[in-house]
Design a protein around this motif. Structure first.
Motif, PDB file in Angstrom:
ATOM      1  N   GLU A  20       0.827  -1.206   0.000  1.00  0.00           N
ATOM      2  CA  GLU A  20       0.000   0.000   0.000  1.00  0.00           C
ATOM      3  C   GLU A  20       0.862   1.256   0.000  1.00  0.00           C
ATOM      4  O   GLU A  20       0.566   2.223  -0.695  1.00  0.00           O
ATOM      5  N   LYS A  21       1.945   1.234   0.769  1.00  0.00           N
ATOM      6  CA  LYS A  21       2.844   2.384   0.822  1.00  0.00           C
ATOM      7  C   LYS A  21       3.472   2.618  -0.554  1.00  0.00           C
ATOM      8  O   LYS A  21       3.541   3.756  -1.033  1.00  0.00           O
ATOM      9  N   ALA A  22       3.908   1.549  -1.198  1.00  0.00           N
ATOM     10  CA  ALA A  22       4.507   1.666  -2.530  1.00  0.00           C
ATOM     11  C   ALA A  22       3.490   2.186  -3.533  1.00  0.00           C
ATOM     12  O   ALA A  22       3.813   3.025  -4.389  1.00  0.00           O
ATOM     13  N   ARG A  23       2.258   1.716  -3.448  1.00  0.00           N
ATOM     14  CA  ARG A  23       1.200   2.171  -4.361  1.00  0.00           C
ATOM     15  C   ARG A  23       0.941   3.656  -4.178  1.00  0.00           C
ATOM     16  O   ARG A  23       0.837   4.403  -5.152  1.00  0.00           O
ATOM     17  N   LYS A  24       0.856   4.103  -2.930  1.00  0.00           N
ATOM     18  CA  LYS A  24       0.612   5.517  -2.659  1.00  0.00           C
ATOM     19  C   LYS A  24       1.755   6.387  -3.175  1.00  0.00           C
ATOM     20  O   LYS A  24       1.524   7.451  -3.761  1.00  0.00           O
ATOM     21  N   GLU A  25       2.988   5.945  -2.973  1.00  0.00           N
ATOM     22  CA  GLU A  25       4.143   6.697  -3.476  1.00  0.00           C
ATOM     23  C   GLU A  25       4.130   6.760  -4.996  1.00  0.00           C
ATOM     24  O   GLU A  25       4.406   7.802  -5.588  1.00  0.00           O
ATOM     25  N   ALA A  28       1.479   9.164  -6.108  1.00  0.00           N
ATOM     26  CA  ALA A  28       1.909  10.543  -5.864  1.00  0.00           C
ATOM     27  C   ALA A  28       2.894  10.988  -6.939  1.00  0.00           C
ATOM     28  O   ALA A  28       2.810  12.116  -7.448  1.00  0.00           O
ATOM     29  N   ARG A  29       3.818  10.121  -7.321  1.00  0.00           N
ATOM     30  CA  ARG A  29       4.771  10.458  -8.394  1.00  0.00           C
ATOM     31  C   ARG A  29       4.041  10.676  -9.709  1.00  0.00           C
ATOM     32  O   ARG A  29       4.363  11.587 -10.469  1.00  0.00           O
ATOM     33  N   GLU A  30       3.048   9.828  -9.992  1.00  0.00           N
ATOM     34  CA  GLU A  30       2.294   9.967 -11.237  1.00  0.00           C
ATOM     35  C   GLU A  30       1.511  11.282 -11.255  1.00  0.00           C
ATOM     36  O   GLU A  30       1.448  11.946 -12.286  1.00  0.00           O
ATOM     37  N   ARG A  31       0.907  11.636 -10.126  1.00  0.00           N
ATOM     38  CA  ARG A  31       0.173  12.906 -10.054  1.00  0.00           C
ATOM     39  C   ARG A  31       1.125  14.075 -10.254  1.00  0.00           C
ATOM     40  O   ARG A  31       0.816  15.034 -10.961  1.00  0.00           O
TER      41      ARG A  31
END
Length: 65
Positions: A20-25, A28-31
């Motif tokens: 989940e942490k990796a997905r959120k990061e 965030a990078r994609e945004r």
């Protein structure tokens, strides 16, 4: 057996948290990248508009003379 069951459950929970942490990061990078792309496109459009208006000014100048 209880000890092994607890360890397995803890390991699964840790892996889920890491995922989940990796997905959120990643999101965030994609945004952030999408925001940079949007800004770049807007700047490019603005420059194109300015160049167009400069051409129009030159053209209007020649039309009046």
């Amino acid at each position: 057996m209880k000890h092994a069951e607890n360890l397995f459950a803890q390991a699964v929970n840790q892996l889920i948290e890491i995922g989940e942490k990796a997905r959120k990061e990643r999101e965030a990078r994609e945004r952030k990248a999408a925001d940079r792309e949007t800004i770049r496109v807007k700047r490019k459009e603005k420059r194109a508009h300015v160049r167009l208006t400069e051409r129009e000014k030159v053209q209007l100048h020649f039309n009046f003379n």
